[in-house]
Design a protein around this motif. Structure first.
Motif, PDB file in Angstrom:
ATOM      1  N   SER A  14       1.101  -1.196  -0.042  1.00 34.11           N
ATOM      2  CA  SER A  14       0.069   0.009  -0.164  1.00 34.11           C
ATOM      3  C   SER A  14       1.191   1.127   0.249  1.00 34.11           C
ATOM      4  O   SER A  14       0.710   2.303  -0.959  1.00 34.11           O
ATOM      5  CB  SER A  14      -1.002   0.052   1.625  1.00 34.11           C
ATOM      6  N   GLU A  15       1.789   1.466   0.492  1.00 35.95           N
ATOM      7  CA  GLU A  15       2.647   2.301   0.719  1.00 35.95           C
ATOM      8  C   GLU A  15       3.201   2.713  -0.547  1.00 35.95           C
ATOM      9  O   GLU A  15       3.759   3.668  -0.573  1.00 35.95           O
ATOM     10  CB  GLU A  15       4.216   2.028   1.857  1.00 35.95           C
ATOM     11  N   LEU A  18       0.871   4.357  -2.447  1.00 35.27           N
ATOM     12  CA  LEU A  18       1.241   5.395  -2.339  1.00 35.27           C
ATOM     13  C   LEU A  18       2.105   6.430  -2.781  1.00 35.27           C
ATOM     14  O   LEU A  18       1.653   7.465  -3.576  1.00 35.27           O
ATOM     15  CB  LEU A  18       0.544   5.778  -0.549  1.00 35.27           C
ATOM     16  N   LEU A  30      -4.447   7.454  -5.468  1.00 31.21           N
ATOM     17  CA  LEU A  30      -4.152   8.140  -4.000  1.00 31.21           C
ATOM     18  C   LEU A  30      -5.391   8.059  -3.237  1.00 31.21           C
ATOM     19  O   LEU A  30      -5.477   7.320  -2.002  1.00 31.21           O
ATOM     20  CB  LEU A  30      -3.509   9.883  -4.121  1.00 31.21           C
ATOM     21  N   GLU A  33      -5.866   4.969  -2.141  1.00 32.68           N
ATOM     22  CA  GLU A  33      -5.436   3.956  -0.393  1.00 32.68           C
ATOM     23  C   GLU A  33      -5.271   4.809   0.833  1.00 32.68           C
ATOM     24  O   GLU A  33      -4.478   4.920   1.690  1.00 32.68           O
ATOM     25  CB  GLU A  33      -3.920   4.231  -0.681  1.00 32.68           C
ATOM     26  N   LEU A  34      -5.872   5.797   0.517  1.00 39.42           N
ATOM     27  CA  LEU A  34      -6.875   6.775   1.820  1.00 39.42           C
ATOM     28  C   LEU A  34      -7.999   6.795   2.766  1.00 39.42           C
ATOM     29  O   LEU A  34      -8.829   6.322   2.233  1.00 39.42           O
ATOM     30  CB  LEU A  34      -6.884   8.405   1.375  1.00 39.42           C
TER      31      LEU A  34
END
Length: 135
Positions: A14-15, A18, A30, A33-34
């Motif tokens: 996930s990082e 991002l 983006l 993923e938030l």
């Protein structure tokens, strides 16, 4: 036999997504993923809620050549996880000057029905060391 990916691996993936989305100014990528209540805490204490953070990425006044996470370390606590590390960026400013930057960070991920999502991103100030005789 395929083993299920570990929480640590899912969070680190996930990082990576991002950072790739920020580099490409991929706002839909983006957003995916938030969490809805995401907050970015910048050095100096400024807090940017999700909409302001996304607008900041959209309007970045520089070109990102490289954006990677280094020295990543994940700790999972049930449905909450901390990912700490160093974000390294190489960017070109509006005047054409290339700049390398390193920022320590802690990201807070939460487990949702759609996998791990970033709920809070905290930039950390650079640590300083006092030498003898300094106050």
């Amino acid at each position: 036999m395929n083993a299920e990916p570990t929480d640590d691996a899912l969070i680190e993936e996930s990082e990576k997504r991002l950072l790739a989305a920020i580099k490409a100014r991929d706002i839909p990528g983006l957003e995916a993923e938030l969490t809805e209540d995401f907050v970015h805490s910048a050095i100096g204490g400024a807090e940017n809620p999700r909409a302001a953070f996304l607008e900041g990425v959209r309007a970045m006044p520089y070109r990102v050549f490289e954006l990677v996470g280094q020295a990543l370390r994940t700790r999972v606590f049930g449905d909450l996880a901390l990912l700490e590390g160093i974000q390294r960026a190489r960017v070109e400013l509006e005047d054409g000057k290339a700049v390398d930057a390193r920022t320590a960070f802690v990201d807070v991920f939460v487990r949702t029905g759609n996998g791990w999502k970033l709920q809070r991103a905290v930039e950390l100030p650079e640590a300083t060391t006092e030498t003898e005789g300094e106050q």
